[in-house]
Structures are given as C-alpha cells and as structure tokens.
Design an enzyme around this catalytic site. Sequence first.
Site, PDB file in Angstrom:
ATOM      1  N   ILE A  98      42.688  62.357  71.513  1.00 50.90           N
ATOM      2  CA  ILE A  98      41.905  62.470  72.757  1.00 50.90           C
ATOM      3  C   ILE A  98      42.219  63.745  73.528  1.00 50.90           C
ATOM      4  O   ILE A  98      41.591  64.044  74.521  1.00 50.90           O
ATOM      5  CB  ILE A  98      42.104  61.239  73.678  1.00 50.90           C
ATOM      6  N   GLY A  99      43.180  64.480  73.071  1.00 56.74           N
ATOM      7  CA  GLY A  99      43.462  65.719  73.800  1.00 56.74           C
ATOM      8  C   GLY A  99      44.706  66.395  73.257  1.00 56.74           C
ATOM      9  O   GLY A  99      45.315  65.942  72.291  1.00 56.74           O
ATOM     10  N   GLY A 113      48.429  67.952  74.357  1.00 57.76           N
ATOM     11  CA  GLY A 113      49.477  68.028  75.370  1.00 57.76           C
ATOM     12  C   GLY A 113      50.299  69.291  75.166  1.00 57.76           C
ATOM     13  O   GLY A 113      49.998  70.111  74.283  1.00 57.76           O
ATOM     14  N   GLU A 114      51.342  69.426  75.987  1.00 53.96           N
ATOM     15  CA  GLU A 114      52.163  70.638  75.928  1.00 53.96           C
ATOM     16  C   GLU A 114      52.930  70.718  74.609  1.00 53.96           C
ATOM     17  O   GLU A 114      53.137  71.785  74.049  1.00 53.96           O
ATOM     18  CB  GLU A 114      53.133  70.604  77.118  1.00 53.96           C
ATOM     19  N   PHE A 115      53.307  69.531  74.096  1.00 48.69           N
ATOM     20  CA  PHE A 115      54.161  69.515  72.904  1.00 48.69           C
ATOM     21  C   PHE A 115      53.431  69.121  71.626  1.00 48.69           C
ATOM     22  O   PHE A 115      53.980  69.208  70.547  1.00 48.69           O
ATOM     23  CB  PHE A 115      55.340  68.555  73.114  1.00 48.69           C
ATOM     24  N   VAL A 123      47.554  64.411  71.894  1.00 46.60           N
ATOM     25  CA  VAL A 123      47.568  63.128  72.596  1.00 46.60           C
ATOM     26  C   VAL A 123      46.505  62.268  71.908  1.00 46.60           C
ATOM     27  O   VAL A 123      45.374  62.710  71.724  1.00 46.60           O
ATOM     28  CB  VAL A 123      47.234  63.298  74.092  1.00 46.60           C
ATOM     29  N   LYS A 135      51.572  60.209  72.974  1.00 50.64           N
ATOM     30  CA  LYS A 135      51.861  61.649  73.023  1.00 50.64           C
ATOM     31  C   LYS A 135      52.770  61.964  71.861  1.00 50.64           C
ATOM     32  O   LYS A 135      53.803  61.300  71.688  1.00 50.64           O
ATOM     33  CB  LYS A 135      52.569  62.015  74.329  1.00 50.64           C
ATOM     34  N   ASP A 158      54.395  68.640  90.808  1.00 48.66           N
ATOM     35  CA  ASP A 158      53.138  69.070  90.193  1.00 48.66           C
ATOM     36  C   ASP A 158      52.054  68.032  90.450  1.00 48.66           C
ATOM     37  O   ASP A 158      51.287  67.663  89.564  1.00 48.66           O
ATOM     38  CB  ASP A 158      53.343  69.291  88.690  1.00 48.66           C
TER      39      ASP A 158
HETATM   40  O1  ACK Z   1      41.150  64.317  80.927  1.00 49.55           O
HETATM   41  P1  ACK Z   1      41.531  63.520  79.749  1.00 49.55           P
HETATM   42  O2  ACK Z   1      40.540  62.682  79.074  1.00 49.55           O
HETATM   43  O3  ACK Z   1      42.810  62.664  80.074  1.00 49.55           O
HETATM   44  O4  ACK Z   1      42.227  64.510  78.716  1.00 49.55           O
HETATM   45  C1  ACK Z   1      43.606  64.533  78.847  1.00 49.55           C
HETATM   46  C2  ACK Z   1      44.289  64.561  77.498  1.00 49.55           C
HETATM   47  O5  ACK Z   1      44.755  63.276  77.236  1.00 49.55           O
HETATM   48  C3  ACK Z   1      45.471  65.520  77.414  1.00 49.55           C
HETATM   49  O6  ACK Z   1      46.429  65.156  78.367  1.00 49.55           O
HETATM   50  C4  ACK Z   1      44.300  62.362  78.196  1.00 49.55           C
HETATM   51  N1  ACK Z   1      45.355  61.395  78.474  1.00 49.55           N
HETATM   52  C5  ACK Z   1      46.640  61.657  78.693  1.00 49.55           C
HETATM   53  N2  ACK Z   1      47.296  60.481  78.913  1.00 49.55           N
HETATM   54  C6  ACK Z   1      46.384  59.501  78.815  1.00 49.55           C
HETATM   55  C7  ACK Z   1      46.446  58.094  78.982  1.00 49.55           C
HETATM   56  N3  ACK Z   1      47.600  57.461  79.252  1.00 49.55           N
HETATM   57  N4  ACK Z   1      45.318  57.374  78.817  1.00 49.55           N
HETATM   58  C8  ACK Z   1      44.158  58.012  78.545  1.00 49.55           C
HETATM   59  N5  ACK Z   1      44.047  59.344  78.385  1.00 49.55           N
HETATM   60  C9  ACK Z   1      45.154  60.068  78.532  1.00 49.55           C
HETATM   61  C10 ACK Z   1      43.989  63.176  79.428  1.00 49.55           C
END
Ligand code: ACK
Length: 910
Positions: free
Chosen positions: A603-604, A606-608, A611, A629, A722
């Site tokens: 779904i995305g 992350g820094e490391f 996700v 993550k 932050d």
């Molecule tokens: O804006 P988003 O859809 O929400 O895209 C970012 C992406 O991962 C990178 O951080 C999504 N994300 C991060 N943590 C979660 C979470 N716990 N549940 C759903 N989406 C998440 C975040």
Amino acid sequence: MDERNRPIHTFQVCQVMEGHQNNWLVSEWVPRRAAQKVFVEVRFTLRDCSSIPWVGGTCKETFNLLYRESDAPLPPSTSASSSSTPATRPPAHFAKVDTIAADLFISLVDTIAADQSFTQTDLGDRVLRLNTEVRQVGPLTRKGFHLAFQDLGACIALVSVRVFYKKCPSTVRNLALFPDTVPRGDTSSSLVEVRGRCLEHAEEREEPKLYCGVDGDWLVPLGRCVCSIGYEEAHGRCLGCNPGFYKAFAGNIKCSKCPPHSSSPAPSAPVCSCDRGYYRAPSDPPTAACTRPPSAPRDLLVSINGSTLFLEWAAPADPGGRRDVTYVVHCWRCGGGAEGAGQCEPCEDDVHFLPRPLGLSSTRVAIQDVLANSNYTFQVEALNGVSAQANRRPAALNISISTAPAGASVVGLISRDWASQTSIALSWQEVEQPPSPILDYEIKYYEKEQKHLSYSYVRSHTAGVVVSGLRPSTLYVFHVRARTASGLSSFSVPAEFSTADKSPELGGPQGSVLVMVLAAVGGFSLLVILTLFLLITGRCQWWMNTKMKSKEQRRSHYQNGHVVPFARGKTYVDPDTYEDPTQAVHDFTMEIDPARIRIERVIGAGEFGEVCSGRLCSPGKQEVGVAIKTLKGGYTEGQRRDFLREAGIMGQFHHPNIIRLEGVVTKSRPVMIIVEFMQNGSLDSFLRGQEGRLTLVQLVGMLRGIASGMAYLSDMGYVHRDLAARNILVDEALVCKVSDFGLSRVLEDDPEASYTSVGEKIPIRWTAPEAIAYRKFSSASDAWSYGIVMWEVMSYGERPYWEMSNQDVILSIEEGYRLPAPVGCPLELHQLMLHCWQRDRRLRPHFCDLLSFLDKLIHNGLSESVESLDYPFFISVGDWLDSIKMSQYKNNFIAAGYTTLDSVSAMSIE
Ligand code: ACK
C-alpha cells in the site's frame, strides 16, 4: 490690344526673314526677399512660322528663359542690351531655365497682313491668343537676380512677366498663432515644422504645431492651447468671464454662473467669493455652493442603565446646506452630594464614550463608567465642514443628569498571589455586603516609573486577575474598583508589585535557580507520594487525573507556563537510554510468529521499506486487518535498530487515538512491524479526497481525537516533533490516530524540560520557531504543530503557507504573520490555532486544554457555539491581543467596551 481689345504694352520682335538672330531682353534686378525659389509667369503671343508667307528655315517658334543671381544689380552693359539697341553679344553667366514654346498659336483662317504687326486691331478673321507659361527658378541663395529672354528668330510679343514666391501665411489655429513661413526651396518636398505661440490668456495643453507645405499650405495641425482660468473662448480668442460668472479651470469650457451664496463683481473671475456668513470648506471645490455652520442639535435625551449613560438627539433643523454634519459631546461632572455640589470639572478623560466623543456621525452615544452620586452635564455640539471657519462657537444643546448614590468602597486590600517575568496574579476581598450586586471589577495599572505615560485597564468578573503582558523586573501600581448596577465605586488603595527578574541563562518562567531546584525537589516528592498512593490503591488510572482536574487547577497550571502534569502515571522510556536498544523492543513489543501474518498487497513505501496491508490471525481471536511495515533486505545494524526503535516507542502507548502496535517480527526475515490497519490511510490525502464533503462536527471530531492522542503522549512526557496531517492515520469510522514515531524523543523529567539536539531535518512548516531556531522541542512545540494540523484539517489538506519557500515561512513567522482562517472555518477554531502559534511557548495551550475546548465546542453545538463558549485559554482580551501581536490595541479594546472574548467574537467589521 489684348484679346478683349484693351490697350497693352508689349516687347516684341519678328526678325523671321533674316538668319542668325540672337536678341536679348534682360529684366531689372529683382530682390529675392525670403524666397528660396521663385515662380516666373510669362504671358506672350507667338506666330507660327507656317502662317507667315515666304519665310524659310530661319523662322523659330520658341524663345529661351534665363536667369542670373547677384547680390546687387549688374551694370547695364553686362545686364543686357536695351530694347532700343539690341545686343549683338549675349550677356555673360546667365543660366537657362527653359525653352518655352506656345501652347496655342494664333490660328489663321485668312491671309496675314503684310506689316506683321500684332498690335493691329484689324486682323480680320485672325484671333489673338495669349499664352501663359509658369517656370520655377531656384534654389536661390544670392540677394537678387535678373531674368533674361533670348530670341533666336521667332515672331513673338512678350505681354507680361510676373515673378512671385509662395509662403504659408500667418494664421491662428487652436488658439495658437503661427507666423508667415516660407516653404523649403530645395527640390525635396519635405515640410517645414512650425511651432505656434498661445494667444493672450491662453495656455499650452500640448505643444501646438503646424507644417508648411511646398505650395504654401498649412498642413497637419497638432497640439493646442486652451483659455486660462477666468477666460473662455470666443471668436478664436480668449475673452474674460463676465461679472457674475467664473471659470475655475483652464480649458475649452465656458464660464459658469456663480454657485449659490457667492458672487464675482469683476470680470475674468477664477472663482466666486462667498457671500457674508457663508463659507467653503478647504476640501470643497470652487464649483460647490457656499455653506454655513449647522444650527444646534434638537431633542437631546439622556437615559441611564447602571454605570452607563445614553445620549440621543435629533439632527439640526438647518444643516447649513451641507451633508457632513458631525457631533461633539462634552462632559462635565459637578460633584455629588452636598460637599461637591457646584464644582464642575471636565470629565471626558474619566468616562468612556462609545463609540467616541468627537466626530460622531450618528445621533447617539453611550457613556460608560459614570460615577455614582454625581451630577453630569453634557453638551452636544453640531459641526460641519465650515464650522471651523465661522469664527463663533458651534450651536449646542445641554442636558444634565444626576446618578444614583453608590454604596461604600467595595474593594478591600489587594494582594499578590504570584508573579512571573511578564505576569502578576492579584486577588482582593469584597466587602461583606456590597450595596448593590457587583457586575465586575476594573483594574487600572501602570509602570510606577512611567506613571504619566499611560494607564492600562483590564476587567475581571471575579475578585482576582492575572495581569499579563508586563515587563520583567518592573514595579507596577494597581488600583481596583467595582462596577455595580448603580455605577462605579471609587478606586481601592493602590498596591505596588513587581514582576520577576529576567534570568536569561536559565530561560525558565521563574527565572531562578532556587525555584528550579525547589520545583525539582517538589516534583520528586510528589512522585514518591504518588507511587506510594498507587501501590496502596493498586489502581493505575493516571490519566483520569487530567480529566478530573478542576478548571481552577488547569488555570493555575496554565498561568505558570507549561509545567508537567500535576500527577503523572506512566512515563515514556526512550529506547536510546537502554544500554542495548533492542532490549526496549523486547520490553515493549510482542514477537509475532510470521506464520500468523498474511500479506495481501503493497500500500505504500516507508522510510525503511514497503508498507503492506494484510491479515493477522491470533489463536482464539478473529482475524484482524493489519498494516505491515517491512525492513528491506541489505540493511545495516544501525538501520535495523532505527527501524525497530519506532516499535519500541509505539509499544509503550495504549490509547484509542494512538496507532496500536500488534507486534514485531525480528527473529526471521523480513523484519516487520505490525500495526492496526487504518482503512482511510493518512489524514492529509484523505482530506484532499473529501474536499467540502465533511461536516463541521466530523472535522472537529477528528481534531478532538488528535488532541486526545497528543494529550496522552504529552502526559507521558513524550514529544512527537513531527505532528502533521501526513502522520495521522484515519480508520473507517473517521477515528484519527497519531502515528510515525520516527523523529520522537523523550521529554525529560524537568517541568520545563525540552532539550536541544543538533543536526536533524526539521519539517519547517509544522515546527515552532524555537524548535527551528535552537532545537527547543517540547509539548509546547507539539502544540504549535497541532495548530498547523488544525489548519490542515479545516482547509481539507491544503499545504500550510502554500507555495511559500521555507525561508519565507521562517521570516514571515518571525515578523508576526500567522496563517489566516481557512474558508468556512469558525472564528473560535482559528483563534485556537492562533493561540497554538504564540511566540512565547509558555502561553500556548496544553493538549488537555485543547481537548476540553474542543469537547465544549462539540457539546455546545457547533452552530450556535460562538455565543455560548467561553475561552478557557485566554485569561483576558489583553492576553489574546498579546498572542496575535496586537498588544498596542489593548486600551482601544477596553475603551470600546470589548472586555470579554465573547464580545470580541461578536464584533462586526464596523
Ligand atoms: O496515505 P496512505 O494511504 O497511508 O499511504 C501511506 C503509506 O502507507 C506509506 O506510509 C499507508 N499506511 C501506513 N500505515 C498504515 C496503516 N496502519 N493502515 C493503513 N495504511 C497505512 C499510508
């Protein structure tokens, strides 16, 4: 005889029978004058050779025209042969102009007479025709010239020679005079530019110009003159205005009749002077009628309500012919009771006029703070734009009123509760039985050393006040008086108190090492007592303290700056303080068997690493949605530690508005952090997709959630550093949860603690100035960021400060600029943002205050909340003005009666 049988003199020659003719006729010397080029018009008759019997080839039908320039007449020998003695030698240095032939010859219908004379009238059927030929001679440069006619054997009679030149004659165009102008003499046809001179009583508008053409015609008129003031154009000239008329502006307009109540006895008047008793205001144009001061106001009435008087009157019967009537109210107080009666003093400075005592355009005024038991006399004067010029007092109307007696002095001794560098808290006692109910107190104060400079005022509804915005190490004098239904009491005995000393090395509000030490000792003792208490009760409802804190406690907590909560339960432990940081991960997180995790999709990033979303199965429990993550392969040990550090922090938090850690996978690859899944992703992108579609209650509800999570974090001594909409996650029920603990650091156990670190990337737009300037991160800097998040939420994910550069953001904040209210954002929410963005971090609200404010806002009903809310964070209007860098207006607000934030919030643009 000419063709009409009039006698004419001619020069003639007709030597057609003899060969080798060379006969000359030379003119007088002709002065050139202004001419550069002359025209020579020759009238002549010429016989055609065929009409003359027996002539041979010697007969000619043309003659030559010649000229010679000279500065003086040539001597007769050179100039020519006389008509009586034909020259045998041609004159020297004559230049040929042209050979001239006749267009029309004498037409012969019969035989010609023998004597060949043209002067005969009996020519029978012959018709005599005159030829006219014009030739140009020039350019000429000498003072004059001779013309010459050369005959080579023709039968010719020269009737006349006219020599002339062309000029553009003097003329008047557009009220400008142009002089005689001679066109250019060269062969080019270029025009001569001529500048005109304005006629008498005319002035130049644009440079007047004409061009003189080669044929002596004026061409292309440019620019113009216009008649001066007092003059109008008639018959191409500027004539003075007649008496009774005036002309105030230069231009091609007519003189106007004098306006009403003015006259001009002499001609050419630029303006009409006012009749006796009539005037023109300095701003009145000369076209305006003359006017006079107004008559007195009418029907003056006075009424009283508590300590406020209301004056009302009707406009004067005669406004003097003007519309700018204003009013001035004068006030005299003539003492009360028996002893002061008869002595009157001006009282404009002791009472407050609403809107003001001078320059009133409305016919009413309120007068606040009138003293009880006094006789007041008010005088209302009517003025208009010419009152100042009429050398007499304005027409006025008086009225007097006596105010009811007030009770005895109601304010006891003033005592000081505490003092910081910029604030002093005061309290006093009411007398036991005030004569009539006390509405509020007015506190007057000033710097003792600068007594005559200015007084400041604050109001308080209770018998105590915190006066803020003071200067450190300064002695102030305070007076208090009560406002009752029957007027203001007299001031209390003055009290003098000083603000705390400045102590820059320490920078704390108390500013003294001693206080710091005492605070630390006190805090430690408190901790010991609390631990004992918790051990005894076995209960760990530490956060309830926040909720149960009374308003008074919160207030004192606020007034003393940002102090650590009175009773702290659990404290956040920084994983970096562990000798082995991975131990913190073991202490605060749960290791999950990777077999229980099902990764579904990415779904995305992350820094490391990536996700992903997926499912987590737990024995005996329902499967739950999770976000996973991951730590990408090839990581260093340091990267692994930093990655897991977030889990070590998150694992310590348990709150509905903090993202929940399910556990970690550290014993197999890939290393993972498992957190609850938030269906709507991060708040900033969620908002951008919802623009205008969420209700105010939903938006404020989201803000409330974030404030609640932050209140929890700050109570745990955790500084986020932050906080931004991009680091808030939103679930399907729109619950917002704080996430992203990568930047976070511990808040040490010092009540004022926030510490300085170096060399980290800072999200400038979200970060408080002191954190940017010298890395002073604290819950107060988180409160600043929270204000920015509020702005992001209320503007549906707009970028704070739009496209401004980071440098410009820093500079504009430094200069006092703050983000304006987003479209549709209620005033009180923007005020709350401004409160979060106070330069002095100690004045910013605590998260628990923010939370209770938002709760109130939601519970009071957002639509009608403006009236019903109070403002727990701002002690006074003065505080609020301090917070928005408008301290200089404190007295104006108080003088205009805006003493509470409720009244400020109801202010109109006027
Ligand atoms: O804006 P988003 O859809 O929400 O895209 C970012 C992406 O991962 C990178 O951080 C999504 N994300 C991060 N943590 C979660 C979470 N716990 N549940 C759903 N989406 C998440 C975040």
